[in-house]
Scaffold this motif. Structure first.
Motif, PDB file in Angstrom:
ATOM      1  N   VAL A  75       7.514   5.400   4.107  1.00  0.00           N
ATOM      2  CA  VAL A  75       6.063   5.536   4.024  1.00  0.00           C
ATOM      3  C   VAL A  75       5.379   4.359   4.711  1.00  0.00           C
ATOM      4  N   VAL A  76       5.870   3.156   4.443  1.00  0.00           N
ATOM      5  CA  VAL A  76       5.298   1.953   5.050  1.00  0.00           C
ATOM      6  C   VAL A  76       5.424   2.016   6.565  1.00  0.00           C
ATOM      7  N   ASN A  77       6.588   2.446   7.036  1.00  0.00           N
ATOM      8  CA  ASN A  77       6.818   2.502   8.483  1.00  0.00           C
ATOM      9  C   ASN A  77       5.970   3.578   9.147  1.00  0.00           C
ATOM     10  N   GLU A  78       5.856   4.727   8.499  1.00  0.00           N
ATOM     11  CA  GLU A  78       5.101   5.829   9.101  1.00  0.00           C
ATOM     12  C   GLU A  78       3.639   5.462   9.318  1.00  0.00           C
ATOM     13  N   PHE A  79       3.069   4.741   8.373  1.00  0.00           N
ATOM     14  CA  PHE A  79       1.665   4.372   8.486  1.00  0.00           C
ATOM     15  C   PHE A  79       1.468   2.959   9.033  1.00  0.00           C
ATOM     16  N   ASN A  80       2.569   2.334   9.428  1.00  0.00           N
ATOM     17  CA  ASN A  80       2.510   1.000  10.040  1.00  0.00           C
ATOM     18  C   ASN A  80       1.741   0.017   9.159  1.00  0.00           C
ATOM     19  N   ILE A  81       2.080   0.029   7.876  1.00  0.00           N
ATOM     20  CA  ILE A  81       1.415  -0.848   6.917  1.00  0.00           C
ATOM     21  C   ILE A  81       1.988  -2.261   7.028  1.00  0.00           C
ATOM     22  N   LYS A  82       1.113  -3.228   7.205  1.00  0.00           N
ATOM     23  CA  LYS A  82       1.510  -4.622   7.283  1.00  0.00           C
ATOM     24  C   LYS A  82       1.229  -5.293   5.941  1.00  0.00           C
ATOM     25  N   VAL A  83       2.257  -5.898   5.359  1.00  0.00           N
ATOM     26  CA  VAL A  83       2.116  -6.557   4.064  1.00  0.00           C
ATOM     27  C   VAL A  83       2.167  -8.065   4.270  1.00  0.00           C
ATOM     28  N   ALA A  84       1.097  -8.747   3.900  1.00  0.00           N
ATOM     29  CA  ALA A  84       1.030 -10.194   4.075  1.00  0.00           C
ATOM     30  C   ALA A  84       1.954 -10.901   3.088  1.00  0.00           C
ATOM     31  N   ASP A  85       2.428 -12.089   3.478  1.00  0.00           N
ATOM     32  CA  ASP A  85       3.312 -12.858   2.609  1.00  0.00           C
ATOM     33  C   ASP A  85       2.632 -13.174   1.275  1.00  0.00           C
ATOM     34  N   GLU A  86       1.343 -13.459   1.320  1.00  0.00           N
ATOM     35  CA  GLU A  86       0.616 -13.763   0.091  1.00  0.00           C
ATOM     36  C   GLU A  86       0.651 -12.569  -0.867  1.00  0.00           C
ATOM     37  N   THR A  87       0.512 -11.372  -0.310  1.00  0.00           N
ATOM     38  CA  THR A  87       0.561 -10.172  -1.146  1.00  0.00           C
ATOM     39  C   THR A  87       1.934  -9.994  -1.765  1.00  0.00           C
ATOM     40  N   ARG A  88       2.975 -10.232  -0.975  1.00  0.00           N
ATOM     41  CA  ARG A  88       4.350 -10.129  -1.499  1.00  0.00           C
ATOM     42  C   ARG A  88       4.573 -11.149  -2.614  1.00  0.00           C
ATOM     43  N   ASN A  89       4.073 -12.361  -2.429  1.00  0.00           N
ATOM     44  CA  ASN A  89       4.283 -13.404  -3.428  1.00  0.00           C
ATOM     45  C   ASN A  89       3.541 -13.081  -4.721  1.00  0.00           C
ATOM     46  N   LEU A  90       2.315 -12.565  -4.593  1.00  0.00           N
ATOM     47  CA  LEU A  90       1.567 -12.163  -5.783  1.00  0.00           C
ATOM     48  C   LEU A  90       2.285 -11.042  -6.532  1.00  0.00           C
ATOM     49  N   ALA A  91       2.857 -10.102  -5.767  1.00  0.00           N
ATOM     50  CA  ALA A  91       3.603  -9.008  -6.386  1.00  0.00           C
ATOM     51  C   ALA A  91       4.846  -9.532  -7.095  1.00  0.00           C
ATOM     52  N   LYS A  92       5.498 -10.509  -6.482  1.00  0.00           N
ATOM     53  CA  LYS A  92       6.691 -11.096  -7.101  1.00  0.00           C
ATOM     54  C   LYS A  92       6.340 -11.787  -8.411  1.00  0.00           C
ATOM     55  N   THR A  93       5.213 -12.493  -8.428  1.00  0.00           N
ATOM     56  CA  THR A  93       4.750 -13.137  -9.663  1.00  0.00           C
ATOM     57  C   THR A  93       4.445 -12.092 -10.731  1.00  0.00           C
ATOM     58  N   LYS A  94       3.838 -10.995 -10.310  1.00  0.00           N
ATOM     59  CA  LYS A  94       3.526  -9.914 -11.252  1.00  0.00           C
ATOM     60  C   LYS A  94       4.798  -9.339 -11.863  1.00  0.00           C
ATOM     61  N   ILE A  95       5.842  -9.171 -11.060  1.00  0.00           N
ATOM     62  CA  ILE A  95       7.113  -8.655 -11.565  1.00  0.00           C
ATOM     63  C   ILE A  95       7.674  -9.585 -12.632  1.00  0.00           C
TER      64      ILE A  95
END
Length: 326
Positions: free
Chosen positions: A150-170
């Protein structure tokens, strides 16, 4: 004169036989205002009911689920129904009516007994859902691999800050789910979701195997008849599974039905208001029993009963201009 090369943006005009907004709005304004005022007033009552009940609640987890989530959903869907009916979109209003009924049944079922435990299952299910979303942003996780296409099909770019916030949430969610009051429930969901990329509904572990659906809950709370009468028809709208909602075919001619028709206005409105009033009474019985006995009946008698008991019956005269033949 327009400047050479300038693009003149002309809005698209609707195909009147299929969608005549002005005519529909004129019909609504001329014939249906008393009943639109009725649904607005009942919706407004609900917006005040939520904070009143929250003040009188024990402020436990189940109270947040019942009042701040499910009762808010009821009022929100009622507001959506009013917006749609005000614009003549009766067909589309079935979707909000379906969601309204579902939230109402959940409230009944949670209040039926074992209230705090049911609220806890709802909460844990939500934590797990949020965790799945955050895990989709973590490279190498099963959730990320499953969602990668899904990410590849829509060429979604995820910023490092977003990934880190998600990791903290987990991490935060894992800490919460490890608490004794949540750990056992979390394990139940783990067992029921084995081999799947999604969790079962929040109420599934609390129901017998093979009966984990809204119909079962509706039956438990004594509302199976409403479910059978209302929910299946609204589901046809949700899933576009009934061609009769969209066209008629006779004598070799296919005739499209107009998108905005006021037919069924009375049924959608009466069902929606009945569900809302039922839910208000149920919630009042739990949190404000004096209001249920005293002021609520007076409010109904003085402000709502007349229009509620005299719903408009809408019929369209046969007119070739109101159909589209193909």
């Amino acid at each position: 004169m327009p400047t050479s090369g300038m693009l003149i943006r002309a809005p698209e005009s609707e195909f009147k036989p299929l969608l005549d907004r002005e005519k529909t709005l004129a019909d609504v304004k001329e014939h249906l205002q008393p009943w639109l005022r009725l649904i607005r007033d009942i919706t407004s009552y609900g917006t005040n009911l939520i904070p009143r009940c929250m003040r009188d609640s024990d402020r436990k987890l189940a109270d947040a689920v019942i009042l701040a989530t499910l009762l808010r959903q009821v009022v929100s869907m009622l507001d959506g129904i009013e917006i749609l009916l005000s614009n003549g979109a009766v067909y589309a209003a079935h979707l909000q009516m379906r969601a309204l009924f579902e939230a109402s049944v959940y409230i009944d079922w949670i209040l039926e007994g074992d209230t705090e435990r049911k609220g806890t299952y709802y909460y844990v299910h939500n934590l797990r859902r949020i965790r799945i979303g955050a895990s989709r942003l973590q490279p190498g996780s099963p959730e990320c691999q499953d969602f990668g296409s899904v990410v590849n099909e829509f060429n979604i770019k995820v910023a490092d800050e977003t990934r880190n916030l998600a990791k903290t949430k987990i991490t935060e969610i894992d800490e919460a789910l490890s608490q004794p009051k949540y750990a056992g429930i979390n394990k139940e969901f783990d067992e029921q979701s084995k081999g799947k990329h999604y969790d079962p509904p929040w109420y599934a572990p609390l129901l017998p195997k093979g009966q984990r659906n809204l119909r079962t809950i509706s039956k438990v709370v004594g509302r199976e008849s409403v479910y059978r009468l209302l929910y299946s028809g609204a589901s046809e709208v949700m899933h576009a599974s009934n061609y009769g909602h969209h066209f008629e075919y006779a004598n070799g001619k296919l005739t499209l039905r107009a998108i905005r028709l006021l037919e069924g206005f009375d049924l959608v409105l009466s069902f929606s208001l009945s569900i809302a009033i039922h839910t208000y009474r149920r919630v009042l019985g739990r949190y404000r029993p004096d209001e249920l006995v005293l002021s609520f009946p007076r409010k109904y008698l003085e402000n709502w009963r007349n229009e509620f008991r005299n719903m408009p019956k809408i019929q369209y005269r046969s007119d070739a201009e109101d159909t589209v033949e193909i």
